[in-house]
Design an enzyme around this catalytic site. Structure first.
Site, PDB file in Angstrom:
ATOM      1  CB  SER A 241      12.179  18.593  -1.335  1.00  0.00           C
ATOM      2  OG  SER A 241      12.181  19.622  -2.336  1.00  0.00           O
ATOM      3  CD  GLU A 264      22.367  16.177   1.340  1.00  0.00           C
ATOM      4  OE1 GLU A 264      21.480  16.051   2.449  1.00  0.00           O
ATOM      5  OE2 GLU A 264      23.280  16.859   1.555  1.00  0.00           O
ATOM      6  CB  CYS A 301      19.778  15.077   4.729  1.00  0.00           C
ATOM      7  SG  CYS A 301      21.457  15.340   5.375  1.00  0.00           S
TER       8      CYS A 301
END
Length: 527
Positions: A241, A264, A301
């Site tokens: 997150s 990321e 993602c």
């Protein structure tokens, strides 16, 4: 057999008193295994072993490290059905996904092994001396990449294999020559234990130094904080997150010696639907995106969380078809009750924003922890002025923004935060005619996609899986593909060094037979 212990170098340890269990989201109950959270002493021991291991491991040949990585892949494969069964029990993901991710994990390891065997990744650069140069002589200068030291890798929730214990961060750091300490994700600690045992076995079989790998358990954030703040840790890899990644980034920057955090994080992956795509293949793309939005319960993602188009009859038809398709897709389990709860909260927050309209939502019954898909729509001016709608909702959700014109669409792109991907549905003529929109999108993303869906990240040398903040903390680097190794190295230049004392990659004879830059020319020849 799952022990619930930590892996400290080549031994297991369970000194702590804090325990926790993982959770089966399909059965909606805890798994039978109990895990021991690591103590400060265990953390310090793991780091000390990694520091000692680095003294030897940093000088291991590419061939030896490649043998190690291939052995890890072999040992993961040898786990067989036990790994697949444990993976599905802890994640709720289906067997096919588990096997596919196992294959991807093994493929990544073998790809880095191939990179090491070839050897040119060290970027050896040689500028030979010119003692007669006027007005000043030119010295002999030679440069190459070297590993930076022990690395901490945080396992991620949505990829229990490919982005976790032996995933891309670990594989690339080991390839670079850096010992790795994994902070196991508490949602799939048993899967992590099996893979840790495989890595440890591979390390012993190939003669790697004790401490080249450790796996630390924890259910809270304190263990992760201790690892990041430890003065002997040199870098951090994280996938998760925005909140978690930025917290680690800020923590690392507060150290006496700040270190890089390659995180990321969140992304809504904007998709631009140009008129030609909607008029010629609107129904096709509606079906494709219904599948992409709900793939893996939206827990990717690269999930397409934002679709943009200029108002038209074709856009209206696309929206209606997408809504029809979405409403018919059966929910699938999300990774954990906490993730399901966060998805519901995020979806409700987005839905409560003024002037949003529901396109479709799955209204049938669903088991606990199953993510019901939902799609909203809103006018461009409303979206532009309400940044709540710009935030990622992690799950099977997307919002369609109906713009008045290309100018408004471009303004929206300029207002977005950094993203992993940006997709355009359209033709070559539109790419030229609407170049300002294309350029605006390019400045916001790490990967531009044409006429496809963003879900699915090919593991290959050309892949760039990164993007401007907050997609990642450093847009220059990728977490997928062999270029990910560059995160864990730094260059060192040798000036006027005795030729016989140089690393093999920089010697005149080029004993490694790698491609180098010699006086500005790429060559594998001797100097």
């Amino acid at each position: 057999m799952i022990t619930g212990k930590n892996f400290i170098g080549n031994k297991t340890s369970s000194k702590g008193t804090i325990t926790y269990k993982t959770f089966n989201p399909v059965l909606n109950k805890e798994t039978p295994w109990t895990f021991k959270e690591a103590t400060s002493d265990e953390i310090n021991e793991a780091v000390s072993l990694a520091v000692e291991a680095f003294k030897e491991y940093k000088s291991c040949s590419g061939a030896k490290k490649a043998t190690f990585l291939n052995a890890i892949a072999d040992e993961i494969e040898a786990l067989g059905d036990s790994l697949i069964e444990t993976y599905t029990a802890e994640s709720g993901l289906p067997e096919g996904r588990a096997k596919g991710e196992r294959g991807r994990t093994m493929g990544q390891l073998r790809a880095f092994a191939t990179l090491l065997e070839e050897g040119s990744w060290v970027e050896a650069t040689i500028d030979t001396a010119q003692p007669e140069r006027q007005p000043l002589p030119k010295p002999d200068i030679r440069k190459m990449q070297f590993p930076i030291g022990p690395v901490v890798v945080f396992g991620t929730s949505n990829f229990p294999l490919a982005f976790s214990t032996a995933g891309g961060d670990t594989a690339s750091a080991l390839a670079a020559g850096c010992p790795v300490i994994v902070k196991s994700h508490p949602m799939h600690a048993a899967t992590g234990e099996l893979v840790s045992a495989a890595i440890t076995k591979a390390a012993e079989k190939t003669g790697m130094p004790k401490g080249v790998f450790s796996n630390i358990n924890s259910k809270g954030i304190e263990v992760g904080k201790q690892l990041v703040m430890h003065p002997k840790i040199k870098a951090v890899g994280f996938t998760g997150s925005i909140k978690g990644g930025t917290a680690l980034y800020e923590l690392a920057s507060q150290r006496k010696e700040p270190i890089p955090v390659y995180a990321e994080m969140g992304s809504i992956n904007p998709v631009i639907a140009f008129p030609s795509a909607l008029m010629e293949k609107g129904d096709f793309w509606a079906k494709q995106y219904a599948g992409s939005i709900t793939l893996g319960a939206g827990q990717f993602c690269t999930n397409p969380g934002l679709i943009l188009g200029v108002k038209s009859d074709a856009l209206t038809k696309f929206i209606n078809t997408l809504g029809k398709e979405i409403s018919q897709i059966e929910p699938t389990p999300m990774l954990h009750p906490n993730i399901h709860k966060a998805y519901k909260t995020g979806m409700e927050t987005a839905s409560s924003q003024a002037q949003t309209k529901e396109v479709a939502a799955y209204t049938g019954k669903a088991n606990p922890n199953y993510g019901k898909a939902k799609v909203l729509t809103v006018d461009g001016n409303v979206f532009l002025n309400n940044t709540v709608l710009h935030q990622e909702v992690f799950g099977p959700y997307s919002i369609i923004v109906q713009c008045e014109n290309d100018t408004e669409l471009e303004n929206i792109l300029n207002a977005l935060e950094g993203q992993l991907t940006g997709t355009i549905l359209g033709n070559a003529e539109e790419l030229t005619q609407k170049s300002k929109i294309v350029d605006a999108l390019k400045e916001k993303v790490g990967r531009l996609i044409l006429n496809s869906v963003p879900t699915g990240v090919e593991v290959c040398p050309a892949m760039h899986h990164g993007g401007p903040f907050p997609a990642t903390t450093d847009a220059k680097y990728t977490s997928v593909g062999v270029s990910a190794v560059k995160r864990w190295v730094c260059p060192v230049a040798y000036q006027n060094w005795p030729l016989e004392l140089l690393p093999d990659a920089l010697k005149n004879e080029n004993p490694l037979q790698i491609t180098r830059i010699v006086n500005g020319i790429y060559t594998d020849k001797k100097v």
